[in-house]
Design a protein around this motif. Structure first.
Motif, short mmCIF file in Angstrom:
data_model
loop_
_atom_site.label_atom_id
_atom_site.label_comp_id
_atom_site.label_asym_id
_atom_site.label_seq_id
_atom_site.Cartn_x
_atom_site.Cartn_y
_atom_site.Cartn_z
N GLY A 65 17.27 -9.55 0.53
CA GLY A 65 16.84 -8.17 0.61
C GLY A 65 16.93 -7.50 -0.74
N VAL A 66 15.82 -6.97 -1.22
CA VAL A 66 15.76 -6.35 -2.54
C VAL A 66 15.43 -4.87 -2.40
CG1 VAL A 66 14.66 -6.39 -4.81
CG2 VAL A 66 14.99 -8.53 -3.55
N ASP A 67 16.20 -4.02 -3.07
CA ASP A 67 15.94 -2.59 -3.01
C ASP A 67 16.50 -1.94 -4.27
OD1 ASP A 67 15.11 -0.74 -0.35
OD2 ASP A 67 16.10 0.35 -1.96
N THR A 68 15.92 -0.80 -4.65
CA THR A 68 16.42 -0.06 -5.81
C THR A 68 17.59 0.84 -5.46
OG1 THR A 68 14.80 1.70 -5.43
CG2 THR A 68 14.16 -0.08 -6.94
N SER A 69 17.91 0.95 -4.15
CA SER A 69 18.99 1.84 -3.71
C SER A 69 20.26 1.04 -3.38
CB SER A 69 18.55 2.62 -2.47
OG SER A 69 19.66 3.25 -1.85
N SER A 110 7.18 0.36 1.85
CA SER A 110 7.88 0.53 0.57
C SER A 110 6.89 0.96 -0.51
CB SER A 110 8.55 -0.78 0.15
OG SER A 110 8.99 -0.71 -1.19
N PRO A 111 7.30 1.83 -1.44
CA PRO A 111 6.43 2.22 -2.55
C PRO A 111 6.47 1.22 -3.71
CG PRO A 111 8.49 3.44 -2.68
CD PRO A 111 8.56 2.61 -1.42
N ALA A 112 6.99 0.01 -3.47
CA ALA A 112 7.20 -0.95 -4.56
C ALA A 112 5.89 -1.43 -5.20
CB ALA A 112 7.99 -2.15 -4.04
N LEU A 113 4.81 -1.46 -4.43
CA LEU A 113 3.53 -1.91 -4.99
C LEU A 113 2.73 -0.71 -5.47
CD1 LEU A 113 2.26 -4.72 -2.56
CD2 LEU A 113 3.98 -4.82 -4.35
N LYS A 114 2.61 -0.58 -6.79
CA LYS A 114 1.96 0.61 -7.35
C LYS A 114 0.63 0.29 -8.03
CE LYS A 114 6.34 3.05 -8.21
NZ LYS A 114 7.24 1.97 -7.74
N ASP A 115 0.50 -0.91 -8.58
CA ASP A 115 -0.69 -1.23 -9.36
C ASP A 115 -1.00 -2.71 -9.25
OD1 ASP A 115 1.10 -2.58 -11.12
OD2 ASP A 115 1.41 -0.74 -12.27
N GLU A 116 -2.01 -3.16 -9.98
CA GLU A 116 -2.46 -4.54 -9.86
C GLU A 116 -1.41 -5.54 -10.34
OE1 GLU A 116 -6.35 -5.35 -11.31
OE2 GLU A 116 -7.31 -4.00 -9.85
N ASN A 117 -0.59 -5.17 -11.30
CA ASN A 117 0.50 -6.06 -11.73
C ASN A 117 1.48 -6.29 -10.59
OD1 ASN A 117 -0.42 -6.42 -14.37
ND2 ASN A 117 0.67 -4.61 -15.13
N VAL A 130 3.43 -10.96 3.97
CA VAL A 130 3.33 -9.96 5.03
C VAL A 130 3.50 -8.58 4.40
CG1 VAL A 130 4.35 -9.02 7.14
CG2 VAL A 130 4.24 -11.51 6.79
N TYR A 131 2.54 -7.70 4.67
CA TYR A 131 2.55 -6.37 4.05
C TYR A 131 2.22 -5.32 5.12
CZ TYR A 131 0.83 -2.45 1.21
OH TYR A 131 0.61 -1.22 0.67
N MET A 132 2.94 -4.21 5.10
CA MET A 132 2.62 -3.08 5.98
C MET A 132 2.89 -1.78 5.24
SD MET A 132 3.80 -2.12 9.89
CE MET A 132 5.57 -2.10 9.56
N ASN A 133 1.94 -0.88 5.30
CA ASN A 133 2.12 0.43 4.68
C ASN A 133 1.17 1.42 5.34
OD1 ASN A 133 3.08 2.41 2.85
ND2 ASN A 133 3.26 0.87 1.23
N TRP A 134 1.27 2.67 4.91
CA TRP A 134 0.48 3.73 5.53
C TRP A 134 -1.01 3.44 5.45
CZ3 TRP A 134 3.92 6.20 8.09
CH2 TRP A 134 5.18 6.49 7.54
#
Length: 237
Positions: A65-69, A110-117, A130-134
């Motif tokens: 489990g990886v998180d910035t918090s 999670s807001p972890a994916l922001k751009d193409e990188n 597996v990905y899920m977001n708004w």
């Protein structure tokens, strides 16, 4: 400055060893799409308090489990100990700091994916992803009047950006949209804390006293109800 997700950690949902109707629908779709966590190595990016992490751990060989918090991860580890779950490790850090490879890379809400990188990095981490977001902006009858009054940060939802990236790069995927409707009931103090957190993360300029006074008028029988409507996009590839 305190990590804004650290502020949310105490009131964030925790693993309870059972699934909500929405979560059952989510995992049913993953199963029908060929996702099998059994004896697999998994990374859960932006795992928070481990609601999904600890459920997946019941089937997986191992899960990171990886998180910035740090405080979110403290709760995850404490909950894992309470339920006797021992095949979980945690890491404080960002998506780009993950160096291992896994059978399954997993990321939800999670807001972890922001751009193409970030998109490319996420895809590189797992054989199955597996990905899920708004799919659309979540609607709250409690928060919307405050957003209208104080303004909010406007940004393209990440699910659409990620899906467009997959289409552009001709990467095949399976998808569905899941809907959730629920009611949250909190006392005045908890509601005040929740509203301030959402105003802060949406970069609103607001007056705390004004927010508190408006919330006082919404209290009924000691509580304030919030009706929430959410639409989430799930991608499996």
């Amino acid at each position: 400055m305190e990590n804004i997700w650290d502020k949310k950690s105490k009131s964030y949902p925790k693993f309870t060893n059972s699934l909500s109707e929405f979560q059952i629908e989510f995992f049913d779709f993953l199963g029908s799409s060929g996702v099998d966590f059994s004896s697999k190595s998994v990374v859960d990016i932006g795992c928070g308090t481990g609601v999904y992490t600890l459920y997946i751990a019941k089937f997986a060989k191992s899960i990171l489990g990886v998180d910035t918090s740090p405080k979110m991860l403290e709760i995850l580890n404490q909950t894992a100990s309470e339920f006797g779950i021992k095949n979980v490790q945690t890491k404080v850090g960002s998506l780009q700091e993950i160096s291992e490879n896994f059978d399954i890379s997993f990321l939800t809400m999670s807001p972890a994916l922001k751009d193409e990188n970030d998109f490319a990095k996420f895809l590189s981490l797992g054989k199955t992803r597996v990905y899920m977001n708004w799919q659309a902006q979540r609607s709250s009858d409690l928060l919307e009047p405050f957003f209208a009054k104080f303004g909010r940060k406007n940004s393209q939802n990440t699910a659409l950006k990620f899906e467009n990236y997959l289409i552009k790069n001709k990467i095949n995927y399976k998808s569905t949209v899941l809907e959730e409707f629920r009611t949250a009931k909190r006392d005045l103090a908890a509601t005040f804390e929740n509203v301030l957190w959402h105003l802060e993360i949406n970069e609103c300029k607001f007056d705390k006293n004004e927010v508190f006074e408006e919330l006082k008028n919404l209290v009924k029988d000691g509580f304030i109800e919030e009706n929430l409507s959410s639409s989430m996009k799930v991608l499996v590839l």
